[in-house]
Design a protein around this motif. Structure first.
Motif, PDB file in Angstrom:
ATOM      1  N   ASN A   1       0.903  -1.021  -0.029  1.00 34.10           N
ATOM      2  CA  ASN A   1      -0.026  -0.062   0.100  1.00 34.10           C
ATOM      3  C   ASN A   1       0.889   1.236   0.052  1.00 34.10           C
ATOM      4  N   ILE A   2       1.887   1.244   0.946  1.00 31.32           N
ATOM      5  CA  ILE A   2       2.867   2.306   0.851  1.00 31.32           C
ATOM      6  C   ILE A   2       3.542   2.465  -0.411  1.00 31.32           C
ATOM      7  N   ILE A   3       3.902   1.586  -1.010  1.00 30.14           N
ATOM      8  CA  ILE A   3       4.710   1.712  -2.694  1.00 30.14           C
ATOM      9  C   ILE A   3       3.731   2.012  -3.377  1.00 30.14           C
ATOM     10  N   ASN A   4       2.610   1.430  -3.427  1.00 29.75           N
ATOM     11  CA  ASN A   4       1.654   1.759  -4.508  1.00 29.75           C
ATOM     12  C   ASN A   4       1.393   3.088  -4.513  1.00 29.75           C
ATOM     13  N   GLU A   5       0.865   3.752  -3.307  1.00 28.55           N
ATOM     14  CA  GLU A   5       0.704   5.159  -3.166  1.00 28.55           C
ATOM     15  C   GLU A   5       1.486   5.959  -3.613  1.00 28.55           C
ATOM     16  N   SER A   6       2.829   5.887  -3.100  1.00 28.57           N
ATOM     17  CA  SER A   6       3.972   6.698  -3.434  1.00 28.57           C
ATOM     18  C   SER A   6       4.368   6.725  -4.986  1.00 28.57           C
ATOM     19  N   PHE A   7       4.070   5.542  -5.664  1.00 26.88           N
ATOM     20  CA  PHE A   7       4.331   5.800  -7.195  1.00 26.88           C
ATOM     21  C   PHE A   7       2.908   6.497  -7.803  1.00 26.88           C
ATOM     22  N   ALA A   8       1.976   6.376  -7.289  1.00 29.58           N
ATOM     23  CA  ALA A   8       0.842   7.131  -7.946  1.00 29.58           C
ATOM     24  C   ALA A   8       0.863   8.571  -7.569  1.00 29.58           C
ATOM     25  N   GLU A   9       1.536   9.098  -6.456  1.00 27.60           N
ATOM     26  CA  GLU A   9       1.525  10.430  -6.059  1.00 27.60           C
ATOM     27  C   GLU A   9       2.709  10.948  -6.634  1.00 27.60           C
TER      28      GLU A   9
END
Length: 696
Positions: A79-87
């Protein structure tokens, strides 16, 4: 691009055992995203595949450290990695996970097909076993004393104090990291892939067929092949991972580097029912974006797997980057020496493009590079704000002030050579950016984009419409000249949106918003046009694209980085020496005349191969390309560099030194090195140059 009808772009699957840092972005995710956005702008059929690698020892070690299950670990960090890439605007078509059922099924089927086709060897070997926990121990689960530096907490694969690569057998007094018990050797059976059988094919496909690959990639692969491949186990003893789909294989899973790249296939399956079009048709261009530590797996092992399985396309290119250091030191996640992406977006809201710009500007495309917060500030303030942002803002402000907020007409009867030159600027920039992106030179492409903004500022300064409109009478007299200037500046602004979109997507959309144009304008076929904004069209008020970063913000980030630094995990690591303890400079040697210096023939070369000299701890045998020929050089640097680390690096060579035999090998030159407190550093050009370039 004509021979390919579709594009399949992958970016390395990060381990889901921690957040991503800016080194990850610079290494593969940002260049991959830039390339994909460019392809989409060209209306190419492209799929961008990503996800997390959720198997392997790092996951289970992290779970053990946090006293939770491996599944809890991968759920948390996915979840942290996915959100970081999206942002950060990394625009994956899918960001999947190797823990999903579709991946387990795909990887198991892949293994089973190879097994049924007789592609594996079954071998029995002795491995360390923890009798307390009743499990076989992976290398990282074994701790002992490093035979090289005496560190008592070295791992079975590496000592984190001295950096030596190790095997569990080399450790002194090995013990289990799970129970602290002394491990014993027990026999276990695994399935090995005989990579040596694929050497002839790999040489033809890779070394003969892909000489266009980056030097660091090609050189490292050639070094591995020249040293000879060996059978490699494709299974492990563990309960976490894709279970080996064979009877009597209880407690065995697929080796993480077997199942992880298959994750690209399973993610594509998850994305589209037409997945086979992208993986199995010869008119697909497959490109892997990775960091240099993954070169061998993506260029040798995975292609050999695909070849052994049959029916899949092979990578057309693997443009691996080198590593990004931070404030002069290597990134260390265990010591928290990193700039974490999820923290950056909180500390610098709405400034994602600033980081994208800085990381692309300093991308480690040909050698390791360094990120500093001061450089981050300088590039933002002196380039984004002062060049790109300044041009767009001045154009919009002057248009509202001198043209009533509407796109002015262009008067052909008063145009001049400076106006005509604007079209040439755009056409040249379009070609330069295309050529650079097609050849994975992202820094050059970004520079070409920024040069358009520089030319826009120069053109605006030469025309000076504010002077022509100094009084109402002057403005009325010169309105046609003012109109022409601002009309072309608005067309330049629209073109800048197209050019910067692959690199700075948030900025491109801000420009589109101000110009009141739809995103369709960002299609690449529109680049170079002087008809992107319509005459008489009312535009929105100007808004700043970038804002200055103050000294206090930079100081706070440097302090945060240093305050968060954790001590080394090694119990008896020596404390770092204070800066003041630097070794004094060596005394100057006797004076020479210019003619003495002129006798030296110094040339830049690229290391193509590197290997240790047998029975010589300090010597490496190098093959160096100096443009006109390839030289064998024996260098006493083996105590400072591992061979695989330096393949692809550029060096300065004394090319006219008389040959000298060392350990029976004729050395045809000398590599120049600098010594800093006992550490050797290559003397090389600040930017990559052609092999054979003279040094004067």
């Amino acid at each position: 691009m004509a021979k390919f009808n579709r594009y399949l772009i992958t970016a390395a699957l990060p381990y889901a055992n921690g957040p991503v840092h800016i080194g990850h972005l610079a290494g593969c995710y940002l260049p991959a995203d830039i390339y994909v956005r460019y392809l989409r702008a060209k209306k190419a059929d492209v799929k961008f595949i990503g996800g997390t690698d959720e198997h392997g020892v790092p996951i289970t070690i992290k779970a053990m450290q946090e006293n939770i299950s491996p599944q809890d670990i991968v759920d948390k960090y996915y979840n942290i990695i996915n959100e970081s890439f999206a942002e950060m605007g990394i625009s994956f078509d899918i960001f999947s996970r190797t823990s999903r059922p579709v991946h387990h099924e795909t990887a198991a089927d892949f293994f089973l097909k190879m097994y049924n086709d007789g592609r594996f060897e079954e071998k029995e070997s002795e491995q360390y076993f923890d009798e307390v926990k009743q499990v076989f121990l992976a290398d990282r689960y074994i701790i002992g004393t490093c035979p090289n530096c005496g560190n008592e907490k070295a791992y079975g694969d590496q000592c984190e104090r001295c950096g030596s690569s190790l095997s569990p057998e080399e450790l002194i007094n090995p013990r289990s990291a799970l129970s602290d018990a002394v491990p014993v050797k027990r026999k276990t059976k695994h399935w090995y892939m005989p990579l040596q059988q694929y050497e002839p094919w790999l040489r033809e496909w890779l070394l003969e067929g892909h000489k266009e690959w980056k030097n660091n990639v090609y050189g490292q692969c050639k070094s591995w092949l020249d040293n000879g491949l060996q059978s490699r186990a494709m299974t492990r003893d563990s309960n976490w991972g894709v279970k080996v789909p064979l009877p009597n294989a209880e407690g065995k899973v697929l080796y993480v580097w077997f199942d992880a790249p298959i994750g690209y296939i399973s993610a594509t399956k998850e994305l589209t029912p037409d997945w086979a079009d992208y993986w199995c048709r010869e008119d697909t261009k497959l490109v892997h974006f990775i960091g240099k530590d993954n070169i061998v797996f993506h260029c040798i092992i995975f292609p050999a797997m695909l070849k052994a399985h049959g029916g899949f396309v092979l990578p057309e290119n693997v443009p691996a980057n080198e590593f990004l250091n931070i404030e002069g030191e290597k990134v260390s996640t265990s010591r928290n020496w990193a700039v974490w992406v999820h923290e950056y977006v909180k500390d610098f809201p709405d400034q994602q493009d600033v980081l994208r710009y800085v990381l692309c500007s300093t991308a480690p495309e040909t050698k390791d590079n360094d990120f500093t917060w001061k450089d981050f500030q300088d590039r933002n303030n002196n380039e984004l704000v002062a060049i790109l942002g300044n041009f767009v803002n001045r154009t919009m402000v002057l248009m509202h002030k001198l043209c009533k907020g509407k796109v002015p007409p262009f008067h052909t009867d008063v145009k001049d050579d400076k106006d005509d030159a604007v079209l040439a600027v755009l056409q040249n920039a379009k070609q330069e950016i295309e050529d650079a992106l097609e050849n994975f030179r992202f820094r050059d492409a970004l520079q070409a984009m920024m040069n358009v903004a520089r030319e826009g500022n120069r053109y605006l300064q030469e025309k000076q419409p504010w002077i022509l409109a100094k009084t109402p009478e002057l403005q009325e007299q010169h309105q046609a000249l003012i109109d022409n200037c601002l009309h072309l500046c608005l067309q330049l602004t629209a073109n800048l949106a197209i050019f910067c979109n692959p690199f700075l997507p948030f900025t491109a959309r801000k420009i589109c918003h101000m110009l009141k144009v739809v995103d369709r304008m960002l299609e690449w076929e529109n680049a170079g046009s002087l008809k992107l904004v319509s005459v008489g069209y009312s535009l929105r008020p100007p808004e700043l694209l970038f804002k200055k970063i103050e000294d206090e913000q930079v100081a706070a980030q440097v302090e945060k980085l240093r305050a968060g630094l954790k001590p080394s995990s090694t119990a008896n690591a020596e404390p770092a020496a204070p800066a003041a303890a630097s070794a004094p400079a060596a005394p100057q040697k006797p004076e020479i005349q210019f003619d003495d210096f002129a006798k030296l023939d110094l040339r830049v070369g690229t290391i193509l191969q590197a290997e240790k000299v047998e029975k010589a701890d300090k010597l490496l045998k190098l093959l160096v390309d100096i443009g006109t020929e390839k030289r064998t050089v024996v260098s006493g640097i083996a105590m400072h560099f591992r061979p695989e680390e330096i393949v692809g690096k550029q060096v300065t060579l004394v090319a006219n030194l008389a040959p000298r035999k060392m350990r029976g090998i004729e050395s045809q030159g000398m590599i120049l090195m600098a010594e800093d407190n006992g550490k050797l550093v290559f003397v090389n050009p600040a930017e990559a140059v052609s092999p054979g370039s003279g040094v004067s």
